[in-house]
Design a protein around this motif. Structure first.
Motif, PDB file in Angstrom:
ATOM      1  N   PRO A 191     -75.234 -74.892 -29.319  1.00 59.06           N
ATOM      2  CA  PRO A 191     -76.471 -74.441 -28.464  1.00 59.06           C
ATOM      3  C   PRO A 191     -76.951 -75.942 -28.528  1.00 59.06           C
ATOM      4  CG  PRO A 191     -76.075 -72.298 -29.424  1.00 59.06           C
ATOM      5  CD  PRO A 191     -75.086 -74.148 -30.253  1.00 59.06           C
ATOM      6  N   HIS A 192     -77.140 -76.269 -29.683  1.00 63.51           N
ATOM      7  CA  HIS A 192     -77.665 -77.870 -29.377  1.00 63.51           C
ATOM      8  C   HIS A 192     -76.768 -79.019 -29.449  1.00 63.51           C
ATOM      9  CE1 HIS A 192     -81.381 -75.542 -29.841  1.00 63.51           C
ATOM     10  NE2 HIS A 192     -80.657 -74.738 -31.400  1.00 63.51           N
ATOM     11  N   ASN A 193     -77.226 -80.296 -29.946  1.00 59.47           N
ATOM     12  CA  ASN A 193     -76.161 -81.303 -29.940  1.00 59.47           C
ATOM     13  C   ASN A 193     -74.834 -81.201 -31.108  1.00 59.47           C
ATOM     14  OD1 ASN A 193     -77.924 -82.131 -27.660  1.00 59.47           O
ATOM     15  ND2 ASN A 193     -79.222 -83.231 -29.429  1.00 59.47           N
ATOM     16  N   LYS A 194     -75.603 -80.916 -32.080  1.00 60.48           N
ATOM     17  CA  LYS A 194     -73.909 -80.962 -33.076  1.00 60.48           C
ATOM     18  C   LYS A 194     -73.508 -80.143 -33.382  1.00 60.48           C
ATOM     19  CE  LYS A 194     -76.125 -85.606 -35.052  1.00 60.48           C
ATOM     20  NZ  LYS A 194     -76.518 -85.859 -36.245  1.00 60.48           N
ATOM     21  N   GLY A 195     -74.295 -78.568 -33.206  1.00 62.14           N
ATOM     22  CA  GLY A 195     -74.138 -77.386 -33.169  1.00 62.14           C
ATOM     23  C   GLY A 195     -75.089 -76.215 -32.855  1.00 62.14           C
ATOM     24  N   GLY A 196     -75.168 -75.397 -33.814  1.00 60.95           N
ATOM     25  CA  GLY A 196     -75.631 -73.712 -33.756  1.00 60.95           C
ATOM     26  C   GLY A 196     -76.357 -73.804 -34.777  1.00 60.95           C
ATOM     27  N   HIS A 197     -77.479 -72.788 -34.242  1.00 55.42           N
ATOM     28  CA  HIS A 197     -78.101 -71.951 -35.789  1.00 55.42           C
ATOM     29  C   HIS A 197     -77.384 -71.546 -36.310  1.00 55.42           C
ATOM     30  CE1 HIS A 197     -81.562 -74.860 -34.822  1.00 55.42           C
ATOM     31  NE2 HIS A 197     -81.778 -75.442 -35.476  1.00 55.42           N
ATOM     32  N   ILE A 198     -77.528 -70.614 -38.008  1.00 48.31           N
ATOM     33  CA  ILE A 198     -77.434 -69.244 -38.486  1.00 48.31           C
ATOM     34  C   ILE A 198     -78.340 -69.135 -39.372  1.00 48.31           C
ATOM     35  CG2 ILE A 198     -74.549 -69.327 -38.212  1.00 48.31           C
ATOM     36  CD1 ILE A 198     -74.478 -70.505 -41.296  1.00 48.31           C
ATOM     37  N   ALA A 199     -78.602 -67.813 -39.202  1.00 49.44           N
ATOM     38  CA  ALA A 199     -79.483 -67.245 -40.212  1.00 49.44           C
ATOM     39  C   ALA A 199     -78.282 -66.668 -41.319  1.00 49.44           C
ATOM     40  CB  ALA A 199     -80.635 -66.448 -39.616  1.00 49.44           C
ATOM     41  N   LEU A 200     -78.795 -66.480 -42.938  1.00 49.14           N
ATOM     42  CA  LEU A 200     -78.250 -66.685 -43.906  1.00 49.14           C
ATOM     43  C   LEU A 200     -78.708 -65.648 -44.875  1.00 49.14           C
ATOM     44  CD1 LEU A 200     -77.447 -70.039 -45.162  1.00 49.14           C
ATOM     45  CD2 LEU A 200     -75.564 -68.719 -44.132  1.00 49.14           C
ATOM     46  N   VAL A 201     -78.138 -64.503 -45.437  1.00 49.80           N
ATOM     47  CA  VAL A 201     -78.535 -63.696 -46.081  1.00 49.80           C
ATOM     48  C   VAL A 201     -80.207 -64.083 -46.696  1.00 49.80           C
ATOM     49  CG1 VAL A 201     -77.897 -61.618 -47.755  1.00 49.80           C
ATOM     50  CG2 VAL A 201     -76.732 -62.269 -46.198  1.00 49.80           C
ATOM     51  N   ASP A 202     -79.624 -65.075 -47.644  1.00 51.62           N
ATOM     52  CA  ASP A 202     -80.914 -65.777 -48.782  1.00 51.62           C
ATOM     53  C   ASP A 202     -82.501 -65.813 -47.686  1.00 51.62           C
ATOM     54  OD1 ASP A 202     -80.136 -67.955 -47.613  1.00 51.62           O
ATOM     55  OD2 ASP A 202     -79.861 -69.053 -49.341  1.00 51.62           O
ATOM     56  N   GLY A 203     -81.829 -65.756 -46.299  1.00 60.26           N
ATOM     57  CA  GLY A 203     -83.273 -66.076 -45.327  1.00 60.26           C
ATOM     58  C   GLY A 203     -83.255 -67.725 -44.575  1.00 60.26           C
ATOM     59  N   SER A 204     -82.284 -68.559 -45.241  1.00 59.88           N
ATOM     60  CA  SER A 204     -82.389 -69.328 -45.524  1.00 59.88           C
ATOM     61  C   SER A 204     -81.669 -69.700 -43.694  1.00 59.88           C
ATOM     62  CB  SER A 204     -81.593 -71.361 -46.158  1.00 59.88           C
ATOM     63  OG  SER A 204     -80.854 -69.997 -46.390  1.00 59.88           O
ATOM     64  N   VAL A 205     -82.207 -70.660 -42.681  1.00 54.53           N
ATOM     65  CA  VAL A 205     -81.371 -71.305 -41.197  1.00 54.53           C
ATOM     66  C   VAL A 205     -81.289 -72.530 -41.489  1.00 54.53           C
ATOM     67  CG1 VAL A 205     -81.824 -72.087 -38.988  1.00 54.53           C
ATOM     68  CG2 VAL A 205     -82.521 -69.973 -40.249  1.00 54.53           C
ATOM     69  N   ARG A 206     -79.598 -72.656 -41.044  1.00 51.14           N
ATOM     70  CA  ARG A 206     -78.848 -74.110 -41.584  1.00 51.14           C
ATOM     71  C   ARG A 206     -78.093 -74.595 -39.628  1.00 51.14           C
ATOM     72  NH1 ARG A 206     -76.194 -74.509 -46.742  1.00 51.14           N
ATOM     73  NH2 ARG A 206     -75.141 -76.937 -45.575  1.00 51.14           N
ATOM     74  N   LEU A 207     -77.865 -75.570 -39.745  1.00 55.31           N
ATOM     75  CA  LEU A 207     -77.446 -75.286 -39.085  1.00 55.31           C
ATOM     76  C   LEU A 207     -75.800 -75.573 -39.081  1.00 55.31           C
ATOM     77  CD1 LEU A 207     -77.361 -76.850 -35.643  1.00 55.31           C
ATOM     78  CD2 LEU A 207     -77.517 -79.141 -36.300  1.00 55.31           C
ATOM     79  N   LEU A 208     -75.015 -75.170 -38.336  1.00 56.00           N
ATOM     80  CA  LEU A 208     -73.224 -74.974 -38.549  1.00 56.00           C
ATOM     81  C   LEU A 208     -72.782 -76.013 -37.808  1.00 56.00           C
ATOM     82  CD1 LEU A 208     -70.550 -72.917 -39.705  1.00 56.00           C
ATOM     83  CD2 LEU A 208     -71.516 -71.866 -37.811  1.00 56.00           C
ATOM     84  N   GLU A 209     -72.283 -76.607 -37.743  1.00 51.44           N
ATOM     85  CA  GLU A 209     -71.824 -77.984 -37.096  1.00 51.44           C
ATOM     86  C   GLU A 209     -70.668 -77.744 -36.447  1.00 51.44           C
ATOM     87  OE1 GLU A 209     -71.658 -81.653 -39.492  1.00 51.44           O
ATOM     88  OE2 GLU A 209     -74.110 -82.102 -39.443  1.00 51.44           O
ATOM     89  N   ASN A 210     -70.427 -78.221 -34.876  1.00 57.77           N
ATOM     90  CA  ASN A 210     -69.478 -77.775 -34.082  1.00 57.77           C
ATOM     91  C   ASN A 210     -68.048 -78.697 -34.897  1.00 57.77           C
ATOM     92  OD1 ASN A 210     -69.533 -80.509 -33.923  1.00 57.77           O
ATOM     93  ND2 ASN A 210     -70.736 -80.778 -32.075  1.00 57.77           N
ATOM     94  N   LYS A 211     -68.241 -78.929 -36.146  1.00 56.24           N
ATOM     95  CA  LYS A 211     -66.851 -79.632 -36.659  1.00 56.24           C
ATOM     96  C   LYS A 211     -66.418 -79.502 -37.881  1.00 56.24           C
ATOM     97  CE  LYS A 211     -69.511 -82.764 -39.626  1.00 56.24           C
ATOM     98  NZ  LYS A 211     -69.340 -84.651 -40.445  1.00 56.24           N
ATOM     99  N   THR A 212     -67.378 -78.051 -38.321  1.00 57.58           N
ATOM    100  CA  THR A 212     -66.765 -76.802 -38.972  1.00 57.58           C
ATOM    101  C   THR A 212     -65.690 -76.350 -38.959  1.00 57.58           C
ATOM    102  OG1 THR A 212     -69.411 -76.330 -39.312  1.00 57.58           O
ATOM    103  CG2 THR A 212     -67.772 -74.905 -40.725  1.00 57.58           C
ATOM    104  N   PRO A 213     -64.734 -75.801 -39.668  1.00 59.89           N
ATOM    105  CA  PRO A 213     -63.324 -74.866 -39.876  1.00 59.89           C
ATOM    106  C   PRO A 213     -63.282 -73.872 -39.758  1.00 59.89           C
ATOM    107  CG  PRO A 213     -63.172 -77.309 -40.935  1.00 59.89           C
ATOM    108  CD  PRO A 213     -65.061 -76.882 -41.396  1.00 59.89           C
ATOM    109  N   TYR A 214     -62.603 -73.113 -39.120  1.00 62.08           N
ATOM    110  CA  TYR A 214     -63.536 -71.595 -38.750  1.00 62.08           C
ATOM    111  C   TYR A 214     -62.843 -71.172 -40.455  1.00 62.08           C
ATOM    112  CZ  TYR A 214     -62.423 -67.094 -37.325  1.00 62.08           C
ATOM    113  OH  TYR A 214     -62.173 -65.568 -37.342  1.00 62.08           O
ATOM    114  N   ASP A 215     -61.953 -71.544 -41.117  1.00 64.30           N
ATOM    115  CA  ASP A 215     -61.235 -70.678 -42.050  1.00 64.30           C
ATOM    116  C   ASP A 215     -62.984 -70.223 -43.080  1.00 64.30           C
ATOM    117  OD1 ASP A 215     -61.260 -73.644 -42.650  1.00 64.30           O
ATOM    118  OD2 ASP A 215     -60.432 -72.774 -44.896  1.00 64.30           O
TER     119      ASP A 215
END
Length: 232
Positions: A191-215
């Motif tokens: 969705p964005h230039n380098k990746g897309g956001h993910i919401a984690l269980v601890d309440g934080s939000v991180r940008l999951l970069e498009n280079k992140t391995p599937y595993d």
């Protein structure tokens, strides 16, 4: 030079300046939109926690009728925790989300579920999807509690942001399964230039970069897979 020629030259100059600066102007807006999007997901994460505080579990991916048919999305169940009680009160939870009785709610956008970078043609669509599998936080017709998340709250995701071509109506009980997540990573369409956001269980939000391995992405999805999640 006649006044007419002066007018023509000035118009051409202004037009040229607009053409040159327009891409830069559009590009400069993206960081602000990305921040807005991140704040949306933080609000959703807080709402999930408030729902958990009341029911001792996160919402199911969707509610079902007596025959097991999907009725309403977790996004609908969260409305009271997102300052959307009036909209929630208009919805008949005993009928499917797209039943005529729920038409007014269906036609109402829910801004918190919409990324500002998404196309404006369908204001009722959302690109914020839960990852729904038998081993994720959100599950078909089932609830999961914090006690079930043994992989770590900071390394387990709940909601993932997808490209606009995979958007769904915010009321629809449709989300992302493992196939959608895999394709998202493999095609690197984000969705964005380098990746897309993910919401984690601890309440934080991180940008999951498009280079992140599937595993690594799959390790983030599971609540108790005991996988090692490297920095992402």
């Amino acid at each position: 030079m006649s006044r007419f020629l002066e007018y023509v030259v000035a118009t051409l100059v202004i037009g040229l300046v607009v053409v040159v600066l327009w891409p830069a102007t559009r590009g400069s807006r993206e960081p602000s939109r990305r921040t807005h999007c991140k704040n949306n997901l933080k609000a959703i994460g807080l709402a999930l926690y408030n729902y958990h505080d009341k029911y001792n579990s996160f919402p199911p991916a969707y509610t079902v009728d007596k025959d097991g048919n999907p009725l309403h999305s977790w996004r609908t169940l969260l409305l009271p925790y997102l300052d959307q009680q009036p909209l929630y009160d208009k919805i008949d939870l005993s009928k499917p989300w797209n039943d005529p009785v729920n038409a007014e709610a269906c036609e109402t956008p829910a801004p918190v579920y919409r990324c500002p970078s998404a196309p404006v043609e369908k204001l009722t669509n959302t690109t914020y999807l839960a990852v729904v599998t038998p081993y994720s936080v959100m599950r078909p017709g089932q609830s999961c509690s914090l006690g079930d998340v043994t992989d770590g709250m900071a390394t387990t995701l709940i909601v993932i942001e997808v490209p606009s071509d995979q958007a769904v109506h915010w009321m629809s009980p449709v989300d992302a399964d493992e196939k959608v997540v895999r394709e998202l990573v493999q095609t690197k369409k984000t969705p964005h230039n380098k990746g897309g956001h993910i919401a984690l269980v601890d309440g934080s939000v991180r940008l999951l970069e498009n280079k992140t391995p599937y595993d690594q992405v799959r390790a983030l999805v599971t609540v108790d897979g005991k996988e090692i999640v490297r920095d992402f």
